[in-house]
Design a protein around this motif. Sequence first.
Motif, PDB file in Angstrom:
ATOM      1  N   LEU A 314     -10.001  -2.227 -10.700  1.00 41.74           N
ATOM      2  CA  LEU A 314      -9.746  -0.793 -10.651  1.00 41.74           C
ATOM      3  C   LEU A 314     -10.701  -0.073 -11.588  1.00 41.74           C
ATOM      4  O   LEU A 314     -10.990  -0.559 -12.685  1.00 41.74           O
ATOM      5  N   VAL A 315     -11.170   1.081 -11.163  1.00 42.73           N
ATOM      6  CA  VAL A 315     -12.054   1.908 -11.981  1.00 42.73           C
ATOM      7  C   VAL A 315     -11.227   3.060 -12.555  1.00 42.73           C
ATOM      8  O   VAL A 315     -10.675   3.866 -11.805  1.00 42.73           O
ATOM      9  N   LEU A 316     -11.123   3.101 -13.880  1.00 41.18           N
ATOM     10  CA  LEU A 316     -10.364   4.153 -14.552  1.00 41.18           C
ATOM     11  C   LEU A 316     -11.339   5.165 -15.145  1.00 41.18           C
ATOM     12  O   LEU A 316     -12.182   4.828 -15.973  1.00 41.18           O
ATOM     13  N   HIS A 317     -11.229   6.403 -14.703  1.00 45.04           N
ATOM     14  CA  HIS A 317     -12.040   7.492 -15.257  1.00 45.04           C
ATOM     15  C   HIS A 317     -11.281   8.127 -16.420  1.00 45.04           C
ATOM     16  O   HIS A 317     -10.106   8.467 -16.288  1.00 45.04           O
ATOM     17  N   ARG A 318     -11.959   8.294 -17.547  1.00 40.55           N
ATOM     18  CA  ARG A 318     -11.305   8.822 -18.736  1.00 40.55           C
ATOM     19  C   ARG A 318     -11.837  10.211 -19.088  1.00 40.55           C
ATOM     20  O   ARG A 318     -13.055  10.442 -19.048  1.00 40.55           O
ATOM     21  N   PRO A 319     -10.962  11.153 -19.437  1.00 36.48           N
ATOM     22  CA  PRO A 319     -11.419  12.498 -19.792  1.00 36.48           C
ATOM     23  C   PRO A 319     -12.210  12.491 -21.095  1.00 36.48           C
ATOM     24  O   PRO A 319     -12.016  11.629 -21.956  1.00 36.48           O
ATOM     25  N   TRP A 320     -13.088  13.481 -21.215  1.00 37.18           N
ATOM     26  CA  TRP A 320     -13.958  13.608 -22.376  1.00 37.18           C
ATOM     27  C   TRP A 320     -13.496  14.796 -23.208  1.00 37.18           C
ATOM     28  O   TRP A 320     -13.496  15.937 -22.728  1.00 37.18           O
ATOM     29  N   LYS A 328     -18.220  27.364 -32.048  1.00 43.87           N
ATOM     30  CA  LYS A 328     -19.428  28.081 -31.640  1.00 43.87           C
ATOM     31  C   LYS A 328     -19.817  27.809 -30.197  1.00 43.87           C
ATOM     32  O   LYS A 328     -20.790  28.370 -29.692  1.00 43.87           O
ATOM     33  N   GLY A 329     -19.066  26.930 -29.531  1.00 39.46           N
ATOM     34  CA  GLY A 329     -19.341  26.653 -28.126  1.00 39.46           C
ATOM     35  C   GLY A 329     -20.375  25.563 -27.928  1.00 39.46           C
ATOM     36  O   GLY A 329     -20.755  24.839 -28.850  1.00 39.46           O
ATOM     37  N   ILE A 330     -20.840  25.456 -26.698  1.00 40.05           N
ATOM     38  CA  ILE A 330     -21.837  24.452 -26.305  1.00 40.05           C
ATOM     39  C   ILE A 330     -23.237  25.036 -26.487  1.00 40.05           C
ATOM     40  O   ILE A 330     -23.485  26.200 -26.150  1.00 40.05           O
ATOM     41  N   GLU A 331     -24.144  24.229 -27.019  1.00 41.18           N
ATOM     42  CA  GLU A 331     -25.504  24.737 -27.200  1.00 41.18           C
ATOM     43  C   GLU A 331     -26.116  25.143 -25.862  1.00 41.18           C
ATOM     44  O   GLU A 331     -25.882  24.516 -24.821  1.00 41.18           O
ATOM     45  N   LYS A 332     -26.885  26.217 -25.883  1.00 46.30           N
ATOM     46  CA  LYS A 332     -27.429  26.793 -24.653  1.00 46.30           C
ATOM     47  C   LYS A 332     -28.400  25.853 -23.946  1.00 46.30           C
ATOM     48  O   LYS A 332     -28.607  25.965 -22.735  1.00 46.30           O
ATOM     49  N   THR A 333     -28.986  24.929 -24.685  1.00 50.85           N
ATOM     50  CA  THR A 333     -29.971  24.017 -24.087  1.00 50.85           C
ATOM     51  C   THR A 333     -29.314  22.822 -23.400  1.00 50.85           C
ATOM     52  O   THR A 333     -30.010  22.016 -22.789  1.00 50.85           O
ATOM     53  N   HIS A 334     -27.985  22.696 -23.522  1.00 48.81           N
ATOM     54  CA  HIS A 334     -27.311  21.520 -22.955  1.00 48.81           C
ATOM     55  C   HIS A 334     -27.353  21.554 -21.437  1.00 48.81           C
ATOM     56  O   HIS A 334     -27.075  22.569 -20.802  1.00 48.81           O
ATOM     57  N   ALA A 335     -27.700  20.411 -20.868  1.00 46.72           N
ATOM     58  CA  ALA A 335     -27.680  20.248 -19.411  1.00 46.72           C
ATOM     59  C   ALA A 335     -26.958  18.941 -19.111  1.00 46.72           C
ATOM     60  O   ALA A 335     -27.120  17.950 -19.810  1.00 46.72           O
ATOM     61  N   GLY A 336     -26.181  18.957 -18.065  1.00 43.76           N
ATOM     62  CA  GLY A 336     -25.459  17.744 -17.700  1.00 43.76           C
ATOM     63  C   GLY A 336     -23.964  17.946 -17.791  1.00 43.76           C
ATOM     64  O   GLY A 336     -23.452  19.075 -17.778  1.00 43.76           O
ATOM     65  N   ARG A 337     -23.263  16.855 -17.892  1.00 41.91           N
ATOM     66  CA  ARG A 337     -21.807  16.884 -17.893  1.00 41.91           C
ATOM     67  C   ARG A 337     -21.265  17.686 -19.072  1.00 41.91           C
ATOM     68  O   ARG A 337     -21.777  17.616 -20.182  1.00 41.91           O
ATOM     69  N   LEU A 338     -20.208  18.457 -18.814  1.00 40.40           N
ATOM     70  CA  LEU A 338     -19.529  19.203 -19.857  1.00 40.40           C
ATOM     71  C   LEU A 338     -18.234  18.492 -20.246  1.00 40.40           C
ATOM     72  O   LEU A 338     -17.627  17.813 -19.420  1.00 40.40           O
ATOM     73  N   PRO A 339     -17.806  18.648 -21.483  1.00 42.01           N
ATOM     74  CA  PRO A 339     -16.512  18.070 -21.871  1.00 42.01           C
ATOM     75  C   PRO A 339     -15.383  18.660 -21.022  1.00 42.01           C
ATOM     76  O   PRO A 339     -15.470  19.799 -20.542  1.00 42.01           O
ATOM     77  N   ASP A 340     -14.322  17.894 -20.876  1.00 38.67           N
ATOM     78  CA  ASP A 340     -13.161  18.385 -20.143  1.00 38.67           C
ATOM     79  C   ASP A 340     -12.306  19.309 -20.998  1.00 38.67           C
ATOM     80  O   ASP A 340     -11.574  20.161 -20.469  1.00 38.67           O
ATOM     81  N   PHE A 341     -12.394  19.149 -22.310  1.00 40.09           N
ATOM     82  CA  PHE A 341     -11.577  19.953 -23.220  1.00 40.09           C
ATOM     83  C   PHE A 341     -12.222  19.895 -24.591  1.00 40.09           C
ATOM     84  O   PHE A 341     -12.895  18.923 -24.932  1.00 40.09           O
ATOM     85  N   ALA A 342     -12.038  20.948 -25.381  1.00 39.60           N
ATOM     86  CA  ALA A 342     -12.637  20.984 -26.722  1.00 39.60           C
ATOM     87  C   ALA A 342     -11.639  21.541 -27.731  1.00 39.60           C
ATOM     88  O   ALA A 342     -10.793  22.378 -27.398  1.00 39.60           O
ATOM     89  N   LEU A 343     -11.778  21.085 -28.975  1.00 40.63           N
ATOM     90  CA  LEU A 343     -10.860  21.444 -30.052  1.00 40.63           C
ATOM     91  C   LEU A 343     -11.643  21.892 -31.281  1.00 40.63           C
ATOM     92  O   LEU A 343     -12.640  21.267 -31.647  1.00 40.63           O
TER      93      LEU A 343
END
Length: 412
Positions: A314-320, A328-343
């Motif tokens: 079985l393949v288990l996908h885990r949240p990020w 301050k948020g995500i840096e503007k230069t970031h490309a690719g997958r985003l986190p599912d949640f942030a604290l």
Amino acid sequence: MIAFLFILLAALVLIYVNVSSTAKGKIGKIIGAAVLFLIFIGMFFRDTFLGSCLVTFFAVWIPNALILYIPWTLYRIGYYLTQPHHLSRHKVRRVGRWLAGITAGVAFAFMAYGIPHNDEYKTNLLTIDLPSQYTESFTAVFFSDIHVDPLFNAKKLGRFIAQVDSIKPDYLLFGGDLADISTEKMDRYGYDILFKKLTDGAKVAAVAINGNHESMLERSGSNPNEWMRKVGFVVLDDSTACLGNACFTGRTDFMVARGRDAERKPLSELIPDSIKIMEHPKDSTVTTTAIAQNVTQDSTADSAAVATVTYDTLVLHRPWILMDHQPKGIEKTHAGRLPDFALSGHTHDGQFFPVTFIIDYVWKLAYGKGALGGVLWLVSSGFDCWGPPVRVGSDSEIWVIKFKAKEKTEAN
């Protein structure tokens, strides 16, 4: 930073000018200088009981005093520029004394209400519905900004330990700003034992990041990351770890990175491989229970019977989940997958009036649940306070977060 220092200097000048106007000549100047001296004594001896008491009073008094001192000073300047004669010194002294008395009274009233209010932290509940690719639910307790210092109430931490023990969360998540005293003093006061009890309450892992106050601890010779590891935290310092059914990325705080003369890693370098491969027994003609019984009863049981059990992969996908002390948020230069949640923490939701009215203009997301850079984000007001242990217009808190996977449905 330059703007902050300019504002601080201007505020201290205003304090001196108005306090020194409460008495005649040299006596007034001595009073004004004494107030500034006590402010600096409090800041330089912040890790002592006396220093913490001074910081508590002045940190509450100064912003409220400025609310009255600024318009009064502007009035005096305007009067000087537009009138043929100056305001009488007697009137200036009388008004100065009234303003000093009123603002000191407000400060003491704030402390009388705000200190016990800070000791009674709130428990906030939040449910996050996970996207459909995630099939495992879990619970986390999130807290930030504990700021252990000489005025910190250890009984409050004891109540939190008991609560975490009763909740039994899968994860205990700490969002940075551990202490304003050295780790040596933390050990001397017994906080190593208390925090070990706290981290023991997490079923899977206790995860921590550093905050801007950890940069001050590092500059003074302490090693807050090592201390947190010692008491049971998995410390993520611009690193990622997949623990159980979730993956966590902890960012190095901006001030910590600056203090180390280093750059924060790009978020793209911290994206986790959140796929977990699991094997489960398939149905077979010989059940695992029957095999166990057979082996127990007859040690000469044919090993071929055991081999009839096969497994499904079985393949288990885990949240990020991203943890970053300052929201301050995500840096503007970031490309690719985003986190599912942030604290995040850091803001204290302003902590006390009048900062509670200003904080929303300083931060795009100063408190609560919202979105930053396309990521669902939660900003906590913190478990305790920086400087004065005073809350007026904000609450100390923890968050109990239930990450809920969609219920599995039976195939037709």
